[in-house]
Design a protein around this motif. Sequence first.
Motif, PDB file in Angstrom:
ATOM      1  N   ASN A 446       0.850  -1.187   0.000  1.00 43.26           N
ATOM      2  CA  ASN A 446       0.000   0.000   0.000  1.00 43.26           C
ATOM      3  C   ASN A 446       0.886   1.238   0.000  1.00 43.26           C
ATOM      4  O   ASN A 446       1.527   1.568   0.989  1.00 43.26           O
ATOM      5  CB  ASN A 446      -0.897  -0.017   1.234  1.00 43.26           C
ATOM      6  N   ALA A 447       0.915   1.943  -1.153  1.00 41.48           N
ATOM      7  CA  ALA A 447       1.784   3.101  -1.291  1.00 41.48           C
ATOM      8  C   ALA A 447       1.216   4.350  -0.626  1.00 41.48           C
ATOM      9  O   ALA A 447       1.806   5.432  -0.727  1.00 41.48           O
ATOM     10  CB  ALA A 447       2.044   3.373  -2.767  1.00 41.48           C
ATOM     11  N   SER A 448       0.090   4.178   0.080  1.00 39.68           N
ATOM     12  CA  SER A 448      -0.489   5.324   0.802  1.00 39.68           C
ATOM     13  C   SER A 448      -0.230   5.241   2.296  1.00 39.68           C
ATOM     14  O   SER A 448      -0.865   5.933   3.093  1.00 39.68           O
ATOM     15  CB  SER A 448      -2.005   5.375   0.553  1.00 39.68           C
ATOM     16  N   PHE A 449       0.699   4.368   2.706  1.00 39.70           N
ATOM     17  CA  PHE A 449       0.953   4.149   4.133  1.00 39.70           C
ATOM     18  C   PHE A 449       1.490   5.407   4.802  1.00 39.70           C
ATOM     19  O   PHE A 449       2.021   6.322   4.169  1.00 39.70           O
ATOM     20  CB  PHE A 449       1.937   2.995   4.325  1.00 39.70           C
ATOM     21  N   THR A 450       1.367   5.411   6.116  1.00 34.67           N
ATOM     22  CA  THR A 450       1.981   6.428   6.959  1.00 34.67           C
ATOM     23  C   THR A 450       2.693   5.713   8.099  1.00 34.67           C
ATOM     24  O   THR A 450       2.110   4.842   8.751  1.00 34.67           O
ATOM     25  CB  THR A 450       0.924   7.378   7.545  1.00 34.67           C
ATOM     26  N   SER A 451       3.973   6.057   8.308  1.00 33.20           N
ATOM     27  CA  SER A 451       4.725   5.475   9.432  1.00 33.20           C
ATOM     28  C   SER A 451       5.310   6.613  10.270  1.00 33.20           C
ATOM     29  O   SER A 451       5.035   7.785  10.009  1.00 33.20           O
ATOM     30  CB  SER A 451       5.843   4.564   8.908  1.00 33.20           C
ATOM     31  N   GLU A 534      13.133  -3.567  16.237  1.00 27.81           N
ATOM     32  CA  GLU A 534      12.468  -4.732  15.669  1.00 27.81           C
ATOM     33  C   GLU A 534      13.475  -5.590  14.905  1.00 27.81           C
ATOM     34  O   GLU A 534      14.478  -5.097  14.389  1.00 27.81           O
ATOM     35  CB  GLU A 534      11.352  -4.280  14.712  1.00 27.81           C
ATOM     36  N   THR A 535      13.194  -6.869  14.813  1.00 26.09           N
ATOM     37  CA  THR A 535      14.047  -7.787  14.055  1.00 26.09           C
ATOM     38  C   THR A 535      13.942  -7.464  12.557  1.00 26.09           C
ATOM     39  O   THR A 535      12.851  -7.246  12.037  1.00 26.09           O
ATOM     40  CB  THR A 535      13.636  -9.244  14.299  1.00 26.09           C
ATOM     41  N   ILE A 536      15.095  -7.477  11.889  1.00 21.92           N
ATOM     42  CA  ILE A 536      15.125  -7.177  10.451  1.00 21.92           C
ATOM     43  C   ILE A 536      15.287  -8.474   9.686  1.00 21.92           C
ATOM     44  O   ILE A 536      16.321  -9.143   9.777  1.00 21.92           O
ATOM     45  CB  ILE A 536      16.265  -6.196  10.117  1.00 21.92           C
ATOM     46  N   VAL A 537      14.226  -8.844   8.955  1.00 20.32           N
ATOM     47  CA  VAL A 537      14.246 -10.028   8.086  1.00 20.32           C
ATOM     48  C   VAL A 537      13.573  -9.627   6.786  1.00 20.32           C
ATOM     49  O   VAL A 537      12.526  -8.972   6.803  1.00 20.32           O
ATOM     50  CB  VAL A 537      13.505 -11.222   8.723  1.00 20.32           C
ATOM     51  N   VAL A 538      14.145 -10.041   5.648  1.00 22.06           N
ATOM     52  CA  VAL A 538      13.579  -9.618   4.370  1.00 22.06           C
ATOM     53  C   VAL A 538      12.746 -10.711   3.706  1.00 22.06           C
ATOM     54  O   VAL A 538      11.654 -10.447   3.196  1.00 22.06           O
ATOM     55  CB  VAL A 538      14.692  -9.102   3.413  1.00 22.06           C
ATOM     56  N   LEU A 539      13.221 -11.976   3.713  1.00 23.73           N
ATOM     57  CA  LEU A 539      12.508 -13.068   3.058  1.00 23.73           C
ATOM     58  C   LEU A 539      11.695 -13.856   4.084  1.00 23.73           C
ATOM     59  O   LEU A 539      11.604 -13.496   5.252  1.00 23.73           O
ATOM     60  CB  LEU A 539      13.503 -13.970   2.327  1.00 23.73           C
ATOM     61  N   ASP A 540      11.104 -14.971   3.588  1.00 27.68           N
ATOM     62  CA  ASP A 540      10.294 -15.835   4.443  1.00 27.68           C
ATOM     63  C   ASP A 540       9.171 -15.005   5.081  1.00 27.68           C
ATOM     64  O   ASP A 540       8.329 -14.467   4.371  1.00 27.68           O
ATOM     65  CB  ASP A 540      11.173 -16.540   5.483  1.00 27.68           C
ATOM     66  N   LEU A 544       9.021  -8.754   2.987  1.00 26.64           N
ATOM     67  CA  LEU A 544       8.301  -8.995   1.735  1.00 26.64           C
ATOM     68  C   LEU A 544       7.002  -9.776   1.930  1.00 26.64           C
ATOM     69  O   LEU A 544       6.218  -9.926   0.982  1.00 26.64           O
ATOM     70  CB  LEU A 544       9.216  -9.728   0.739  1.00 26.64           C
ATOM     71  N   ASP A 545       6.786 -10.243   3.132  1.00 27.90           N
ATOM     72  CA  ASP A 545       5.532 -10.937   3.453  1.00 27.90           C
ATOM     73  C   ASP A 545       4.437  -9.875   3.658  1.00 27.90           C
ATOM     74  O   ASP A 545       4.607  -8.915   4.418  1.00 27.90           O
ATOM     75  CB  ASP A 545       5.720 -11.759   4.733  1.00 27.90           C
ATOM     76  N   ALA A 546       3.293 -10.066   2.980  1.00 28.19           N
ATOM     77  CA  ALA A 546       2.209  -9.074   3.048  1.00 28.19           C
ATOM     78  C   ALA A 546       1.709  -8.877   4.467  1.00 28.19           C
ATOM     79  O   ALA A 546       1.110  -7.833   4.781  1.00 28.19           O
ATOM     80  CB  ALA A 546       1.071  -9.491   2.130  1.00 28.19           C
ATOM     81  N   ASN A 547       1.919  -9.844   5.340  1.00 26.92           N
ATOM     82  CA  ASN A 547       1.433  -9.736   6.712  1.00 26.92           C
ATOM     83  C   ASN A 547       2.433  -9.051   7.650  1.00 26.92           C
ATOM     84  O   ASN A 547       2.124  -8.849   8.828  1.00 26.92           O
ATOM     85  CB  ASN A 547       1.094 -11.128   7.252  1.00 26.92           C
ATOM     86  N   HIS A 548       3.591  -8.740   7.135  1.00 28.14           N
ATOM     87  CA  HIS A 548       4.602  -8.108   8.005  1.00 28.14           C
ATOM     88  C   HIS A 548       4.230  -6.647   8.207  1.00 28.14           C
ATOM     89  O   HIS A 548       3.821  -5.955   7.258  1.00 28.14           O
ATOM     90  CB  HIS A 548       5.997  -8.211   7.367  1.00 28.14           C
ATOM     91  N   PRO A 549       4.369  -6.130   9.433  1.00 28.88           N
ATOM     92  CA  PRO A 549       3.963  -4.738   9.701  1.00 28.88           C
ATOM     93  C   PRO A 549       4.785  -3.702   8.928  1.00 28.88           C
ATOM     94  O   PRO A 549       4.335  -2.567   8.773  1.00 28.88           O
ATOM     95  CB  PRO A 549       4.167  -4.594  11.210  1.00 28.88           C
ATOM     96  N   ARG A 550       5.953  -4.070   8.412  1.00 26.78           N
ATOM     97  CA  ARG A 550       6.765  -3.128   7.640  1.00 26.78           C
ATOM     98  C   ARG A 550       6.722  -3.427   6.146  1.00 26.78           C
ATOM     99  O   ARG A 550       7.537  -2.900   5.384  1.00 26.78           O
ATOM    100  CB  ARG A 550       8.226  -3.187   8.129  1.00 26.78           C
ATOM    101  N   HIS A 551       5.741  -4.234   5.740  1.00 24.45           N
ATOM    102  CA  HIS A 551       5.654  -4.637   4.339  1.00 24.45           C
ATOM    103  C   HIS A 551       5.469  -3.442   3.419  1.00 24.45           C
ATOM    104  O   HIS A 551       6.133  -3.321   2.380  1.00 24.45           O
ATOM    105  CB  HIS A 551       4.488  -5.626   4.163  1.00 24.45           C
ATOM    106  N   ASP A 552       4.571  -2.533   3.760  1.00 25.17           N
ATOM    107  CA  ASP A 552       4.291  -1.395   2.886  1.00 25.17           C
ATOM    108  C   ASP A 552       5.517  -0.494   2.738  1.00 25.17           C
ATOM    109  O   ASP A 552       5.829  -0.032   1.627  1.00 25.17           O
ATOM    110  CB  ASP A 552       3.118  -0.591   3.434  1.00 25.17           C
ATOM    111  N   GLU A 553       6.234  -0.243   3.854  1.00 24.88           N
ATOM    112  CA  GLU A 553       7.436   0.567   3.766  1.00 24.88           C
ATOM    113  C   GLU A 553       8.481  -0.097   2.864  1.00 24.88           C
ATOM    114  O   GLU A 553       9.176   0.572   2.088  1.00 24.88           O
ATOM    115  CB  GLU A 553       8.044   0.799   5.153  1.00 24.88           C
ATOM    116  N   ALA A 554       8.594  -1.446   2.972  1.00 25.50           N
ATOM    117  CA  ALA A 554       9.579  -2.161   2.165  1.00 25.50           C
ATOM    118  C   ALA A 554       9.237  -2.082   0.683  1.00 25.50           C
ATOM    119  O   ALA A 554      10.092  -1.784  -0.158  1.00 25.50           O
ATOM    120  CB  ALA A 554       9.660  -3.613   2.614  1.00 25.50           C
TER     121      ALA A 554
END
Length: 954
Positions: A446-451, A534-540, A544-554
């Motif tokens: 979602n490119a309309s996110f706010t963090s 927070e733990t930094i993980v990119v795969l799995d 990049l997982d749609a359910n990850h709270p930082r997915h939109d920022e990534a």
Amino acid sequence: MYAWRQKLFHLILIGATALSYQSSAWAGRNGMRWDKTPDAFQFVDQTDVPLSTLIDANTITVSGINTSISVAISGGEYSINGGAFTSASSKVNNGDSISVRQTSSGQYSTTTHAVLDLNGVSDSFDVTTLANSTDTTPDTFSFIDQSDVALNTLVESNAITVGGINAATTISIDGGEYAINGGAYTSTSSSVNNGDQVVVRQASSANYATTTHATLAIGGVSDTFSVTTLADTSDNTPDAFSFIDQTDVALSTTIESNTITVGGINTATTISIDGGEYAVNGGAYTSTSSSVNNGDQVVVRQASSANYSTTTHATLAIGGVSDTFSVTTLADTSDTTPDAFSFIDQTDVELNTLVESNTIMVGGINSAASISISGGEYAVNGGAYMSTNGSVNNGDQVTVRQTSSSGYQTTTNTMLTIGGVSDIFSVTTLADANLTFQLPPQPSGNASFTSEHFLGSDNCTMCHNGLSDNQGQDVSIETDWSATMMANSARDPFWKAKVRTELNRNPQLADVINDKCTRCHAPMANFEAKSNNETIVVLDNGFLDANHPRHDEAMNGVSCTLCHQIQDAPTLGTLDGFTGHYEIGNNKEIYGPYDNLFPNPMIMNTGYTPMYSIHTQESELCSTCHNLKTPYVDEFGNVLSSTPESEFPEQMPYSEWLHSDYAGTQSCQQCHMARANGVPISNRPMWLSGRDNFAIHEFVGANKLMLNMLNDNKQQLGVPSNNFTDILAATEVMLQSSANIELVSQSLNAGQLDFTLQINSQTGHKLPSAYPSRRAIVHVTVTDAQNTIVFESGKVNADGSVQGVDADVDATAFEPHYDLITSPDQVQVYEAIMGDNNNEVTYTLLRGMSYLKDNRLLPAGFNKATAPDDVAVAGTAFDDNNFIGGSDRISYRIADLPAGSYTVQAELVYQTLAFGFARDLFEDPSAEVNDFKKMYNESTNKSTVLTSLQFVAQ
């Protein structure tokens, strides 16, 4: 009976003073005084007395005493009253007469002394011998030197007469003998007298024109008798002689020379030969040194070469004079170099299939020529297939075959060589029709996110899309950016596949890999995760997982509020700021290149305050992600790098630029962001005026392969942009302007084609630059008048491999840098080859410790001698004087071409992903690699021609 001692006082009156003194004398019983001190006496000294002669003094009489006193002598004898002479002490009385005598010295002009003592009163009788009147120094004498005397001959001198002496004197000789008054000759020292006659003799030398000496010395006077032998009148240096060289002689044949006659000598002289044999006066041939005489006749012979058009030599030397008899074999009239031939490469063939080539006909030879093959088999005139070397004749028909690869979309090569002429039959297997995506389609986010610190790019579109310049060109910021590699950095399938392989190969460094790889590919997610521990993980189950709270920022990649919030910190452009170490503040200030802003709309709609800052126009801003250093490990996974300085320079475009002339003229933004004029930087308020020098947000680079892959696989990769056509077109323009090829020289002589090309770089960093998977290949093709390929170096296959490149057939090897290319299997490849701690080739990023080769084209002004280690030229290119800042010169030499004209086509071919990198990556069975391999196999953009040049050589 005895005398006693009586004190006597004497009074002496001197002037008015009376002095007294006391003395004593002996007195007898009757008181009479005894006087034992005689009167003084004197001897008359004598001179000029003979040597060693008894000399008597004058007689003296003792007086002044009244009793006997002692008498003694030293240095002589005395006699009392004419008695016997003695040297013993005695007594004398008043009135005695005394005579003294002594023996004079045995040396001339020498004084001796006899001292007589009478009870303390004494005198010396001195005797001096006469002076020496003898003369033993003779008058000078002279010998008459003799010359031109015979060798080894006893030679007598003229006689000399001894004169000017009055006594015998010494005589001696050095280097000969002497005789006195006709007596026997001797070399022993002796003596001569005045008037003696002396003759000297000596033996003359055994060598010609040589002087010997005999030196006679008499009483300290000497002269030398010199004897010089006659000059050598023999002549052993002959007149010059000459052999007549022979050509077109048969192979391996004994060839005799013309006869030469020895002349100009009057004595025997030496004869020797090198490279053959000689015969004298018709005698037997020999190679042993000997001698010849005047008038002898000599013939030379030698065996001709076993090879065509080859000269052999026999050099005869007589008395220091020589000549060479040269023999040249006939030329080979046979022609075993065939005309060029060409196989038709085949693609989309089945796996593990025996594939036959088209038939080629051998032409242009008149003798049997050799035939050999590598990577397959050949058959001649329909015969049995074989892989052993053989021979073919003119008109023979040859077919090649090979077994295709067991892997999909893989090229295998068979090289056939006939008489030194080669061509390659390439077979590429079909793509894997069953290769399917293993991962589900990637959600786009979602490119309309706010963090906490950032807004998604869609929040910017309301004001910063819908922009046009004064020519009506659409320069919408978000629209242009959305189709760039920066917008899609987290969707990059090659990046995801490479991250997966690095994690699989070094799982113990997962934290380092996840952090370092997301700082610039998913920077907003990385920054927010770090800010909140927070733990930094990119795969799995990571970013990049749609359910990850930082997915939109990534998934929003390198977005607006990331770049425009990077602060103008002191670390920008330094090691501390490289590798994603940008600084983001907490005050939500947005930096841009313009001042005189109207900030309220942005503040009210987004909470961010726009501000002017010059650093947004400077290359230092780009260096935060485009200078990247990574740690490296050994084969056991142990980290070997200890400091940021010691880490591996994975990519350093900023430092390359900084070491070039471009650093003083153009920034990164000026090249990679085209410019437009008259652009309102926001579409609201409507009354905003246009700004000039507006940076179009296309961020154009060279990654055409990945842009096409993103465009062709939008659903699978989660790509929302529809603007790739424009970005790809801009990318093509940049690629075409990155380099050019210049012809420096060319010549075609005697079947040899020589030409030199200059490859000019027109980029502000190395070409290629950044990630070391990239390479540029010089592809050169030479065709004859019938358009038949007679030479080809750097042919690129459909799978991205390059024929002749070592790395594409051997994962442990790489193609060296060349200054001269003479063979099709030599290819100039501009690339960076990673090496591990064992100095072995590696494609694993975390094994990369240094570059074994880095001959990527340098930007103008780049001084390789002073370049920092992180951007240094590596390998033989460093010592190539033709490899300099801005260009490289490379020469080609193609031999054994038939007469005619030839067309040369030269191309510089760019690849984002070298075949060796892809092959290494595809060994990993993971889903990310599988999906990337499917996209790569289906891509038709593996290679791009940057520039080309064509010319005719004749």
